[in-house]
Write a protein that holds these residues in place. Structure first.
Motif, mmCIF file in Angstrom:
data_model
loop_
_atom_site.group_PDB
_atom_site.id
_atom_site.type_symbol
_atom_site.label_atom_id
_atom_site.label_comp_id
_atom_site.label_asym_id
_atom_site.label_seq_id
_atom_site.Cartn_x
_atom_site.Cartn_y
_atom_site.Cartn_z
ATOM 1 N N ASP A 138 0.829 -1.212 0.000
ATOM 2 C CA ASP A 138 0.000 0.000 0.000
ATOM 3 C C ASP A 138 0.860 1.258 0.000
ATOM 4 O OD1 ASP A 138 -2.121 -1.717 0.095
ATOM 5 O OD2 ASP A 138 -2.719 -1.242 2.153
ATOM 6 N N SER A 139 1.954 1.228 0.758
ATOM 7 C CA SER A 139 2.817 2.410 0.861
ATOM 8 C C SER A 139 3.512 2.714 -0.462
ATOM 9 C CB SER A 139 3.855 2.220 1.967
ATOM 10 O OG SER A 139 4.790 1.208 1.625
ATOM 11 N N ILE A 140 3.777 1.683 -1.257
ATOM 12 C CA ILE A 140 4.427 1.883 -2.553
ATOM 13 C C ILE A 140 3.544 2.701 -3.491
ATOM 14 C CG2 ILE A 140 5.222 0.676 -4.644
ATOM 15 C CD1 ILE A 140 6.121 -1.631 -2.825
ATOM 16 N N PHE A 141 2.227 2.522 -3.341
ATOM 17 C CA PHE A 141 1.277 3.191 -4.241
ATOM 18 C C PHE A 141 0.510 4.318 -3.563
ATOM 19 C CE2 PHE A 141 2.030 -1.077 -5.783
ATOM 20 C CZ PHE A 141 2.275 -0.866 -7.131
ATOM 21 N N ALA A 142 0.973 4.732 -2.389
ATOM 22 C CA ALA A 142 0.247 5.742 -1.616
ATOM 23 C C ALA A 142 0.065 7.048 -2.385
ATOM 24 C CB ALA A 142 0.978 6.001 -0.298
ATOM 25 N N VAL A 154 7.048 -0.705 -14.469
ATOM 26 C CA VAL A 154 8.148 -1.650 -14.292
ATOM 27 C C VAL A 154 8.812 -1.442 -12.935
ATOM 28 C CG1 VAL A 154 10.344 -2.470 -15.208
ATOM 29 C CG2 VAL A 154 8.536 -1.757 -16.777
ATOM 30 N N GLY A 155 9.123 -0.196 -12.623
ATOM 31 C CA GLY A 155 9.741 0.098 -11.338
ATOM 32 C C GLY A 155 8.862 -0.309 -10.170
ATOM 33 N N LYS A 156 7.574 -0.023 -10.281
ATOM 34 C CA LYS A 156 6.651 -0.373 -9.198
ATOM 35 C C LYS A 156 6.505 -1.888 -9.055
ATOM 36 C CE LYS A 156 5.515 3.822 -7.986
ATOM 37 N NZ LYS A 156 5.994 4.388 -6.701
ATOM 38 N N ALA A 157 6.486 -2.606 -10.177
ATOM 39 C CA ALA A 157 6.370 -4.061 -10.118
ATOM 40 C C ALA A 157 7.562 -4.666 -9.388
ATOM 41 C CB ALA A 157 6.259 -4.639 -11.531
ATOM 42 N N PHE A 158 8.749 -4.144 -9.652
ATOM 43 C CA PHE A 158 9.931 -4.674 -8.975
ATOM 44 C C PHE A 158 9.995 -4.238 -7.513
ATOM 45 C CE2 PHE A 158 12.023 -5.069 -13.346
ATOM 46 C CZ PHE A 158 11.675 -6.403 -13.431
ATOM 47 N N ASP A 159 9.414 -3.083 -7.203
ATOM 48 C CA ASP A 159 9.294 -2.697 -5.790
ATOM 49 C C ASP A 159 8.433 -3.716 -5.038
ATOM 50 O OD1 ASP A 159 10.858 -0.474 -6.140
ATOM 51 O OD2 ASP A 159 9.178 0.927 -6.331
ATOM 52 N N VAL A 160 7.344 -4.126 -5.683
ATOM 53 C CA VAL A 160 6.464 -5.138 -5.081
ATOM 54 C C VAL A 160 7.194 -6.475 -4.993
ATOM 55 C CG1 VAL A 160 4.288 -6.399 -5.330
ATOM 56 C CG2 VAL A 160 4.381 -3.958 -5.884
ATOM 57 N N ALA A 161 7.927 -6.807 -6.048
ATOM 58 C CA ALA A 161 8.680 -8.072 -6.058
ATOM 59 C C ALA A 161 9.683 -8.115 -4.912
ATOM 60 C CB ALA A 161 9.395 -8.237 -7.397
ATOM 61 N N GLN A 162 10.288 -6.988 -4.625
ATOM 62 C CA GLN A 162 11.259 -6.927 -3.527
ATOM 63 C C GLN A 162 10.598 -7.255 -2.195
ATOM 64 O OE1 GLN A 162 14.654 -6.285 -3.599
ATOM 65 N NE2 GLN A 162 14.629 -6.701 -1.413
ATOM 66 N N ILE A 197 1.698 -8.054 -11.430
ATOM 67 C CA ILE A 197 0.852 -7.358 -12.397
ATOM 68 C C ILE A 197 0.671 -5.917 -11.932
ATOM 69 C CG2 ILE A 197 -1.408 -7.318 -13.518
ATOM 70 C CD1 ILE A 197 -1.673 -10.297 -12.432
ATOM 71 N N VAL A 198 0.959 -4.968 -12.805
ATOM 72 C CA VAL A 198 0.722 -3.556 -12.487
ATOM 73 C C VAL A 198 0.121 -2.892 -13.717
ATOM 74 C CG1 VAL A 198 1.707 -1.358 -11.786
ATOM 75 C CG2 VAL A 198 2.649 -3.471 -10.853
ATOM 76 N N PHE A 199 -1.106 -2.392 -13.575
ATOM 77 C CA PHE A 199 -1.775 -1.642 -14.631
ATOM 78 C C PHE A 199 -2.038 -0.231 -14.122
ATOM 79 C CE2 PHE A 199 -4.066 -5.855 -15.805
ATOM 80 C CZ PHE A 199 -2.938 -6.309 -16.462
ATOM 81 N N SER A 200 -1.804 0.768 -14.968
ATOM 82 C CA SER A 200 -2.054 2.153 -14.563
ATOM 83 C C SER A 200 -2.720 2.932 -15.691
ATOM 84 C CB SER A 200 -0.742 2.841 -14.168
ATOM 85 O OG SER A 200 -0.966 4.201 -13.847
ATOM 86 N N ASN A 201 -3.417 3.999 -15.309
ATOM 87 C CA ASN A 201 -4.039 4.895 -16.284
ATOM 88 C C ASN A 201 -3.477 6.303 -16.169
ATOM 89 O OD1 ASN A 201 -5.263 5.299 -13.770
ATOM 90 N ND2 ASN A 201 -7.255 5.831 -14.652
ATOM 91 N N PRO A 220 18.569 5.132 -6.183
ATOM 92 C CA PRO A 220 17.295 5.847 -6.201
ATOM 93 C C PRO A 220 17.059 6.496 -7.550
ATOM 94 C CG PRO A 220 18.939 7.097 -4.979
ATOM 95 C CD PRO A 220 19.560 5.772 -5.309
ATOM 96 N N GLU A 221 15.807 6.724 -7.853
ATOM 97 C CA GLU A 221 15.474 7.371 -9.106
ATOM 98 C C GLU A 221 16.006 8.798 -9.092
ATOM 99 O OE1 GLU A 221 11.339 7.140 -9.715
ATOM 100 O OE2 GLU A 221 11.281 4.954 -9.787
ATOM 101 N N ALA A 222 16.303 9.291 -10.304
ATOM 102 C CA ALA A 222 16.882 10.624 -10.401
ATOM 103 C C ALA A 222 16.012 11.668 -9.726
ATOM 104 C CB ALA A 222 17.087 10.987 -11.881
ATOM 105 N N ALA A 223 14.702 11.525 -9.851
ATOM 106 C CA ALA A 223 13.798 12.528 -9.304
ATOM 107 C C ALA A 223 13.883 12.603 -7.793
ATOM 108 C CB ALA A 223 12.366 12.221 -9.729
ATOM 109 N N SER A 224 14.178 11.481 -7.118
ATOM 110 C CA SER A 224 14.243 11.499 -5.665
ATOM 111 C C SER A 224 15.661 11.757 -5.172
ATOM 112 C CB SER A 224 13.725 10.169 -5.102
ATOM 113 O OG SER A 224 14.504 9.102 -5.584
ATOM 114 N N ARG A 225 16.661 11.398 -5.995
ATOM 115 C CA ARG A 225 18.040 11.571 -5.576
ATOM 116 C C ARG A 225 18.468 13.030 -5.660
ATOM 117 N NH1 ARG A 225 23.067 8.949 -8.399
ATOM 118 N NH2 ARG A 225 21.526 8.529 -9.988
ATOM 119 N N PHE A 226 17.906 13.768 -6.606
ATOM 120 C CA PHE A 226 18.274 15.157 -6.800
ATOM 121 C C PHE A 226 17.086 16.069 -6.499
ATOM 122 C CE2 PHE A 226 21.219 12.821 -9.476
ATOM 123 C CZ PHE A 226 22.433 13.423 -9.163
ATOM 124 N N LYS A 227 17.345 17.088 -5.800
ATOM 125 C CA LYS A 227 16.311 18.070 -5.494
ATOM 126 C C LYS A 227 16.521 19.284 -6.389
ATOM 127 C CE LYS A 227 14.198 20.683 -1.740
ATOM 128 N NZ LYS A 227 14.254 21.014 -0.291
#
Length: 567
Positions: free
Chosen positions: A32-36, A349-357, A338-342, A373-380
């Motif tokens: 749940d926290s991954i998709f919060a 892909v990233g979210k699926a592997f987060d769940v896999a972890q 399985i991850v489907f988004s609109n 970490p993803e570039a968006a979170s690593r750099f402010k």
């Protein structure tokens, strides 16, 4: 004593049940926290499923299936899953081959004779592995003047494909993703079975697997209750944070599968224990492609082989309009995700592997590096004086023929690499910028005289690119390029005109854009579907045509028309 033993067994059972229940609750909370961030009113979101030993052990929806109505996403929400569709088309071809109704090494023209004879045999196997050399249908259609929001039918695609007279490369020489191949495969299924492709799929695959909410959607006017619609984030987050990302496809095979998390769990179950097909079917589906020179590629029958922290899996992603999807299966561990988004900005892909972890972290035996970490979170993102950007504007050659271009649009800084679309970069300091769409950064360097003469690209190591001196044409030289150009393969016209000492490319549907001369015979175009132009000259050095290329189309020819054409 007997009663004591029974009581002890009951206590042990209760303790185990409560422990398992607690563990399950903890695991669900982690997912749940991954998709919060996507579980909010007024936002699109995702449907997520985890399959273990053929059973759906986690299924949940986050966000809204339709931001306009507020309908929530659930595991029963029907998503367009884009290129995840291809594995179903490949399975159909494999089944027909097993039944002796076709051979994977048959020439495609045996079933689709209207396809041009390119002088080289293109087989069904080539289509499956994306090694046919056929130009991509979407790129061709947009080059011809279509918009991706238009209603695009199977007939529209076949009409433009059958007009092609050249390939990107010889069949089997390279791997280059081509949606065209899978539209042709679906048509082969229809012609061999003498049934519409969606009907054959329903009867032979969906119904036996009890995929009751799954269909191939080839009628853009068909009503499907419980479906999701796609959206993209706008720049005006306060007034209207999301807009509809319109999808009106009326074709199937390369795309257009409608399905749910619950139904997709049945499909993953068929990977491990075949209800449709048999072990030989799956063995064939997992056979990787092989190029003419002997190299084996990772792509099998619309199932791409990979490894996550040492664990082998196969799967496929998809993206059309604002839909994003990913399905993968780890056969040894017997887990499917399985991850489907609109939401167009979503990374399935990233979210699926987060769940896999979360589920398989304890199964990883190799010493794994810490996940970057993803570039968006690593750099402010930092605030800098926009005037600084002017010093960085220009072209930087990374390797011969591959250029990183940078331009300023107001306070925004945009980069574009040769053969790729534009992307915004964001300041981390007054000389280093990062991309949010990929983990990549660039640092600009000044020489002793204070001028910016090179940059370092930080992506899978550090690579240096040197500034390229701008190429310019005189007012007299510009006249040489102006004219009207026609493509018989697309049945469309483009015009090059001169405006304010610049070359402009004009199309009746796409409008106009500025061309950037890179050399006497090469022009750069900022459109994703029309990225580079090579001038074609005759023996007297007069321009008689163009060759246009983009990521999935190479050297598509345009003839220069007489100056008075159409007047």
């Amino acid at each position: 004593m007997k009663n004591f033993i029974v009581l002890l067994l009951l206590l042990c059972h209760c303790t185990f049940f409560l422990s398992a229940q607690s563990q399950s609750a903890k695991t669900a909370a982690k997912i749940d926290s991954i998709f919060a961030a996507w579980n909010k009113p007024g936002t699109p979101g995702a449907a997520v499923g985890v399959v273990y030993q053929g059973k759906l052990i986690y299924a949940k929806g986050f966000g809204e299936a339709d931001v306009e109505t507020g309908a929530p996403i659930t595991p029963k929400t029907i998503f367009h899953v884009a290129s995840v569709s291809k594995q179903f088309t490949a399975y159909a071809i494999t089944l027909l081959a097993q039944q002796g109704k076709l051979s994977l090494d048959d020439e495609v023209r045996k079933y689709i004779p209207e396809l041009a004879d390119f002088g080289h045999k293109i087989t069904i196997r080539h289509l499956l592995h994306h090694t046919s050399g056929l130009r991509d249908q979407w790129n061709l259609l947009v080059m011809a003047g279509w918009q991706m929001e238009d209603v695009i039918t199977k007939e529209n695609i076949l009409n433009v494909v059958k007009r092609q007279r050249e390939l990107n490369f010889l069949p089997g020489a390279e791997y280059t993703y081509s949606n065209t191949g899978y539209t042709l495969l679906a048509e082969i299924v229809a012609r061999v079975s003498k049934q519409p492709f969606p009907d054959w799929m329903k009867k032979n695959i969906f119904e036996p697997l009890k995929m009751e909410s799954t269909l191939f959607y080839d009628d853009h006017q068909r009503i499907v209750k419980g479906r999701a619609y796609s959206f993209y984030k706008t720049s005006d987050l306060s007034a209207q944070p999301y807009k509809k990302d319109v999808l009106s496809y009326a074709n199937a095979g390369a795309t257009s599968l409608f399905t749910t998390v619950e139904d997709m769990a049945h499909w993953i179950g068929n990977f491990r224990t075949q209800t449709v097909g048999d072990q030989a079917t799956m063995k064939q589906m997992l056979e990787r492609g092989r190029l003419n020179k002997g190299d084996t590629i990772s792509y099998a029958f619309a199932l791409d082989h990979g490894k996550y922290k040492g664990l082998a899996y196969y799967g496929h992603s998809g993206g059309d309009a604002g839909f994003r999807s990913y399905v993968c299966y780890f056969p040894k561990e017997d887990y499917g995700f399985i991850v489907f988004s609109n939401a167009a900005e979503f990374n399935p892909v990233g979210k699926a592997f987060d769940v896999a972890q979360v589920y398989m972290g304890g199964l990883i035996k190799e010493a794994s590096p810490v996940k970057a970490p993803e570039a968006a979170s690593r750099f402010k993102e930092q605030k800098i004086d926009p005037a600084l950007l002017d010093a960085y504007v220009g072209d930087y050659e990374l390797v011969p023929g591959f250029v990183l271009s940078f331009k300023r649009e107001g306070n925004r800084f945009i980069t574009q690499a040769t053969g790729q679309g534009p992307a915004e970069v964001f300041p981390y300091s007054d000389s280093t910028f990062f991309l949010k769409i990929v983990d990549a950064q660039v640092t600009f360097h000044r020489s002793k005289d204070g001028k910016v003469d090179k940059l370092t690209l930080h992506q899978n190591g550090n690579k240096t690119a040197h500034r390229v001196a701008p190429f310019s044409l005189t007012a007299e030289e510009l006249k040489e390029y102006a004219g009207k150009y026609y493509s018989p393969e697309l049945e469309t016209f483009y015009t090059i005109k001169i405006d304010s000492d610049q070359l402009k490319l004009v199309h009746i549907h796409h409008g106009e854009t500025t061309l950037k001369p890179l050399s006497k015979n090469k022009l750069q175009v900022p459109w994703w579907f029309f990225q580079s132009i090579e001038m074609v000259r005759d023996a007297s050095n007069t321009i008689i045509g163009l060759k246009v290329s983009n990521g999935r189309v190479r050297n598509l020819r345009f003839k220069r028309l007489p100056a008075d054409f159409g007047e």
